[in-house]
Write a protein that holds these residues in place. Structure first.
Motif, mmCIF file in Angstrom:
data_model
loop_
_atom_site.group_PDB
_atom_site.id
_atom_site.type_symbol
_atom_site.label_atom_id
_atom_site.label_comp_id
_atom_site.label_asym_id
_atom_site.label_seq_id
_atom_site.Cartn_x
_atom_site.Cartn_y
_atom_site.Cartn_z
ATOM 1 N N ALA A 105 0.813 -1.217 0.000
ATOM 2 C CA ALA A 105 0.000 0.000 0.000
ATOM 3 C C ALA A 105 0.841 1.259 0.000
ATOM 4 C CB ALA A 105 -0.933 -0.003 1.208
ATOM 5 N N ASN A 106 2.103 1.135 0.362
ATOM 6 C CA ASN A 106 2.972 2.307 0.463
ATOM 7 C C ASN A 106 4.136 2.259 -0.518
ATOM 8 O OD1 ASN A 106 2.258 4.141 2.998
ATOM 9 N ND2 ASN A 106 1.784 2.009 3.521
ATOM 10 N N GLY A 107 4.037 1.388 -1.519
ATOM 11 C CA GLY A 107 5.092 1.335 -2.523
ATOM 12 C C GLY A 107 6.376 0.711 -2.026
ATOM 13 N N GLU A 108 6.289 -0.072 -0.967
ATOM 14 C CA GLU A 108 7.467 -0.754 -0.434
ATOM 15 C C GLU A 108 7.293 -2.261 -0.593
ATOM 16 O OE1 GLU A 108 9.949 0.979 0.302
ATOM 17 O OE2 GLU A 108 9.184 2.961 0.841
ATOM 18 N N ARG A 109 8.211 -3.044 -0.085
ATOM 19 C CA ARG A 109 8.131 -4.498 -0.190
ATOM 20 C C ARG A 109 8.794 -5.154 1.012
ATOM 21 N NH1 ARG A 109 12.859 -6.933 -1.831
ATOM 22 N NH2 ARG A 109 14.568 -5.497 -2.350
ATOM 23 N N LEU A 110 8.426 -6.390 1.246
ATOM 24 C CA LEU A 110 9.111 -7.173 2.272
ATOM 25 C C LEU A 110 10.465 -7.619 1.754
ATOM 26 C CD1 LEU A 110 6.518 -9.621 3.889
ATOM 27 C CD2 LEU A 110 7.228 -7.360 4.642
ATOM 28 N N ILE A 125 11.569 -9.784 10.638
ATOM 29 C CA ILE A 125 11.023 -9.456 9.324
ATOM 30 C C ILE A 125 11.471 -8.051 8.949
ATOM 31 C CG2 ILE A 125 8.908 -9.183 7.962
ATOM 32 C CD1 ILE A 125 7.526 -10.986 10.071
ATOM 33 N N GLY A 126 11.867 -7.888 7.692
ATOM 34 C CA GLY A 126 12.305 -6.581 7.219
ATOM 35 C C GLY A 126 11.388 -6.037 6.141
ATOM 36 N N MET A 127 11.189 -4.726 6.136
ATOM 37 C CA MET A 127 10.406 -4.059 5.103
ATOM 38 C C MET A 127 11.201 -2.892 4.569
ATOM 39 S SD MET A 127 6.603 -2.313 5.306
ATOM 40 C CE MET A 127 7.119 -0.708 5.876
ATOM 41 N N SER A 128 11.282 -2.805 3.250
ATOM 42 C CA SER A 128 12.047 -1.711 2.653
ATOM 43 C C SER A 128 11.402 -0.365 2.960
ATOM 44 C CB SER A 128 12.126 -1.892 1.134
ATOM 45 O OG SER A 128 10.882 -1.595 0.527
ATOM 46 N N LEU A 129 12.247 0.665 2.992
ATOM 47 C CA LEU A 129 11.779 2.043 3.150
ATOM 48 C C LEU A 129 12.355 2.910 2.040
ATOM 49 C CD1 LEU A 129 12.198 2.494 7.027
ATOM 50 C CD2 LEU A 129 10.061 2.115 5.776
ATOM 51 N N ALA A 130 12.687 2.284 0.916
ATOM 52 C CA ALA A 130 13.363 3.003 -0.170
ATOM 53 C C ALA A 130 12.511 4.147 -0.700
ATOM 54 C CB ALA A 130 13.715 2.028 -1.291
ATOM 55 N N GLY A 131 11.233 3.888 -0.938
ATOM 56 C CA GLY A 131 10.361 4.932 -1.474
ATOM 57 C C GLY A 131 10.165 6.072 -0.507
ATOM 58 N N LEU A 132 9.908 5.737 0.748
ATOM 59 C CA LEU A 132 9.693 6.772 1.759
ATOM 60 C C LEU A 132 10.953 7.585 1.972
ATOM 61 C CD1 LEU A 132 7.305 7.618 3.609
ATOM 62 C CD2 LEU A 132 8.417 6.323 5.432
ATOM 63 N N ALA A 133 12.112 6.912 1.944
ATOM 64 C CA ALA A 133 13.382 7.623 2.114
ATOM 65 C C ALA A 133 13.623 8.580 0.956
ATOM 66 C CB ALA A 133 14.520 6.623 2.229
ATOM 67 N N ALA A 134 13.268 8.141 -0.258
ATOM 68 C CA ALA A 134 13.448 9.006 -1.424
ATOM 69 C C ALA A 134 12.542 10.224 -1.354
ATOM 70 C CB ALA A 134 13.172 8.204 -2.695
ATOM 71 N N VAL A 148 19.320 -0.603 0.436
ATOM 72 C CA VAL A 148 18.121 0.191 0.738
ATOM 73 C C VAL A 148 17.981 0.415 2.237
ATOM 74 C CG1 VAL A 148 16.867 -0.639 -1.281
ATOM 75 C CG2 VAL A 148 16.643 -1.864 0.895
ATOM 76 N N ALA A 149 17.271 1.485 2.567
ATOM 77 C CA ALA A 149 16.855 1.682 3.961
ATOM 78 C C ALA A 149 15.711 0.707 4.256
ATOM 79 C CB ALA A 149 16.395 3.117 4.167
#
Length: 570
Positions: free
Chosen positions: A398-403, A413-422, A474-475
Motif C-alpha cells: 500500500a505504500n510502494g514498499e516491499r518485504l 522481518i524486514g520491510m524496505s523504506l526506499a520509497g519513503l526515504a526518497a 536500501v533503507a
C-alpha cells in the motif's frame, strides 16, 4: 518408582557446622515424599478442633499438592501441566526454610550469613539470600543453602528439558548463569581460551551488527577478526570460505574459536552453523554459537542440533529473558551431549557464589508453564510470525514498499523504506526519524536502518552499521515476532506505523512547501496494513568488516540435507 539418585548429598555432622539440622534438611530433599507442617500426627490432633470429615478433605488437598513435588523430584523434567501459583509459592517457601539463615535456631557468626537488613528485600527474595554454588563450582551444593541448591539443580534440569522440547536434540546438560547473554559469552570464551594453545588469542566472527558481540570478545582479552556477510538477493548469508580464509590466514593454532550466530535482525540470516561446525572440526579450532533468542524457533534449534551432530560445537549460549519471558539477567550455556568440556569448564571457572534470583525467576516460569504452556507459547509465536508477515506485506504494498526476502530468518522481518526515504530526502534527519516517531508513540523494539551509517565499537570501525553489511542497498525497518508477541501487539504496531507513515509524508510536504497529496504520494489509511518491528534512532547491533574472500552456497531452511549443496541452514 523413585529410582533416580538424590539431587543433593547428605553430609555427616562433622562436614558442616550446622550439624544435625543440615543433615536433616539434605535427607529431606533426597526423599521425594515432601514433609509438610501438617504431618499425619498434626492432622489427627486437628480433628479435636475441626470435624474429622473436613480435616480429611483438607488432608486430601494437601496430599494433592504434595504429589506435584513428588512427581517433579522423581521425573526431573517439566510437569505436563503448569502448577498453580499457590503450589509454586508453597514449594519455594518450604525450600527457603531449608537454608541455614532461615533455621529457627540458627546462629551465624561468619562474615557471610545471608543477613538482609530490609524485610522488603527479604520477602522479594523469599529469604533465599545465601546464593548458589561455591568458589570451585557454580553448580555445586552450597552447604548453608540446601533449599537454594535444590532449586538451582531443578532449574538446570527443567530448562534442559524445555530446550529439548523446543528442538535441541542430543543436547548435553544445561547450565543457567545469573549473567545476561553478553557476559555469559565472555565467560564462555574465557573457558574456551583456557583449553586452546597460549597463542590462540584470536576470535573469528561472522559479522552481526550488535555491540554486545564485539564487547564480549574484547572483554575476554581476545582479538576480533570480522568476516563480512555475503549479500544474496535481500539476505545476508555466511561466507564459509571467508571464515576458512580468516582461520588459515591467522593460523589455526592462533585462533581460539569461531563465533557464529543464529538469531539476528533481518536481513541477516542464521549463520551456516553446520558448515562452520564441520570446518572447525577439520581445522581443529573451537566453535561457539550465540543462540541469543533462537531457542524459540524450531528451525534454528534443528540447525544447531545438526551442527553438533556433524561437526564441532563447543558451547551454545542463549538468553533466558528472550526465550522464556523472565526479567533480564540470566543465560543458559549448553552443548551437544558428546562435547561438554567447555560447559564443564564454565561451571568450574565461575568465581565465587552466584545470585539465585535469575534462576528462581526461570524456575517459577517453567513450573507455571509446564509442557502444555511451553509448547503453546512456541506454537503461538509461529502463528504471530505468519500474521506479522501478512500485515507487513499488505502495508508495504500500500505504500510502494516491499518485504525483504529473508527465508533464513524465522523471527525477524524486514520491510524496505526506499520509497519513503526518497520522498523525504534529508528532511528531519532523513528516514531514521521514522524510528524516533515510532518510539515517541510507545512502539519499542523497532529498528529503522539507513545506509551510510559508520560507527566505532571497541576500536573497530563498521561501515553500514546496523545492517551487518557495508553497503546494504536500501533503507529498511525490522520487526520481530518474538516469544510472547501477540496478534494484538501486531495490530497496534501497524496502527501506529500507519500514522507515522502519514505524518512523515506530511512533514516532508510541509518542508518542501507542498500541500499533502499534491506530490501523488498516497499514504495508507489507518488499519489497512501492518508490519514488522521498527526501531529506535540508533541500531542495537553493530559489527565490522574485514575484507575476506567469499564463496559458499548456504542452504535455506526449506532445503534438504541431501540436496548436494553445503548444509548451512537446515
Amino acid at each position: 518408582a523413585v529410582s533416580a539418585p538424590p539431587l543433593l548429598s547428605s553430609p555427616t555432622c562433622e562436614s558442616h557446622p550446622s550439624g544435625r539440622r543440615h543433615v536433616a534438611a539434605c535427607h529431606l530433599l533426597a526423599d521425594p515424599a515432601w514433609k509438610e507442617m501438617f504431618s499425619p500426627e498434626a492432622l489427627s490432633l486437628a480433628e479435636g478442633l475441626v470435624s474429622s470429615n473436613y480435616v480429611a478433605q483438607g488432608s486430601q488437598a494437601l496430599n494433592r499438592r504434595s504429589k506435584l513435588l513428588t512427581s517433579l523430584l522423581s521425573e526431573r523434567r517439566l510437569p505436563a501441566k503448569g502448577w498453580d501459583d499457590a503450589s509454586i509459592e508453597a514449594f519455594i517457601a518450604e525450600a527457603s526454610m531449608m537454608d541455614s539463615n532461615n533455621f529457627l535456631d540458627n546462629v551465624g557468626v561468619g562474615e557471610r550469613e545471608a543477613r538482609v537488613y530490609s524485610p522488603l528485600v527479604s520477602r522479594r527474595h523469599w529469604g533465599l539470600a545465601h546464593g548458589i554454588g561455591r568458589s570451585g563450582d557454580v553448580a555445586a551444593e552450597q552447604p548453608k543453602a540446601a533449599g537454594s541448591s535444590l532449586l538451582n539443580k531443578l532449574t538446570n534440569l527443567l530448562v534442559a528439558d524445555a530446550m529439548k522440547l523446543a528442538g535441541l536434540a542430543d543436547m548435553g546438560p544445561a547450565l543457567v548463569l545469573p549473567l545476561a547473554t553478553g557476559m555469559t559469552l565472555t565467560i564462555t570464551l574465557l573457558a574456551m581460551k583456557a583449553q586452546r594453545p597460549q597463542t590462540a588469542t584470536k576470535v573469528v566472527w561472522c559479522r552481526l551488527d550488535q555491540k554486545t558481540c564485539v564487547k564480549a570478545v574484547l572483554a575476554a582479552g581476545l582479538e576480533l577478526l570480522v568476516v563480512p556477510m555475503r549479500l544474496v538477493g535481500d539476505q545476508l548469508e555466511t561466507d564459509v570460505a571467508g571464515v576458512e580464509a580468516a582461520v588459515t590466514g591467522a593460523g589455526a593454532e592462533n585462533v581460539c574459536c569461531v563465533v557464529t550466530s543464529t538469531s539476528c535482525f533481518a536481513p541477516r540470516a542464521c549463520d551456516a552453523v553446520v558448515d562452520i561446525a564441520k570446518l572447525c572440526q577439520r581445522l581443529g579450532v573451537g566453535h561457539v554459537i550465540n543462540n541469543a533468542y533462537g531457542v524459540q524457533a524450531a528451525p534454528l534449534c534443528r540447525a544447531i542440533s545438526q551442527a553438533w551432530r556433524r561437526g564441532r560445537v563447543d558451547a551454545v549460549v542463549a538468553s533466558t529473558d528472550k526465550n522464556f519471558m523472565v526479567p533480564v539477567g540470566g543465560a543458559v550455556v549448553t552443548s551437544g551431549e558428546g562435547n561438554t568440556a567447555v560447559v564443564d569448564a564454565v561451571r568450574r571457572g565461575y568465581p565465587g557464589r552466584a545470585s539465585i534470583s535469575p534462576i528462581l525467576d526461570l524456575l517459577i516460569t517453567l513450573l507455571s508453564m509446564g509442557v502444555e504452556g511451553w509448547r503453546r507459547a512456541l506454537t503461538d509465536r509461529e502463528d504471530v510470525y505468519q500474521y506479522m508477515r501478512e500485515r507487513l506485506h499488505a502495508m508495504a504494498g500500500a505504500n510502494g514498499e516491499r518485504l525483504l526476502e529473508t527465508p533464513g530468518n524465522p523471527i525477524s522481518i524486514g520491510m524496505s523504506l526506499a520509497g519513503l526515504a526518497a520522498e523525504g530526502g534529508g528532511v528531519g534527519g532523513g528516514i531514521s526519524f521514522l524510528g524516533s516517531m515510532l518510539f515517541s508513540r510507545c512502539v519499542s523494539g523497532t529498528r529503522v536502518v539507513a545506509p551510510g551509517n559508520r560507527q566505532e565499537v571497541g576500536g573497530i570501525v563498521f561501515d553500514g552499521f546496523g545492517a551487518s553489511y557495508d553497503e546494504f542497498p536500501v533503507a529498511y525497518l525490522t520487526a520481530a515476532a518474538a516469544l510472547g508477541t501477540t496478534r494484538e501487539d501486531v495490530d497496534r504496531f501497524c496502527t501506529q506505523l500507519t500514522k507515522c507513515f502519514k505524518e512523515y509524508r506530511k512533514k516532508v510536504a510541509k518542508a518542501n512547501k507542498v500541500e499533502p497529496g499534491m506530490d501523488g504520494s498516497g499514504g495508507v489509511e489507518e488499519g489497512e496494513t501492518a508490519g514488522a518491528e521498527g526501531a529506535g534512532t540508533s541500531p542495537a547491533h553493530q559489527l565490522g568488516a574485514m575484507s575476506l574472500s567469499s564463496s559458499s552456497t548456504p542452504v535455506h531452511f526449506s532445503q534438504k540435507v541431501d540436496s548436494g549443496v553445503p548444509e548451512g541452514i537446515l
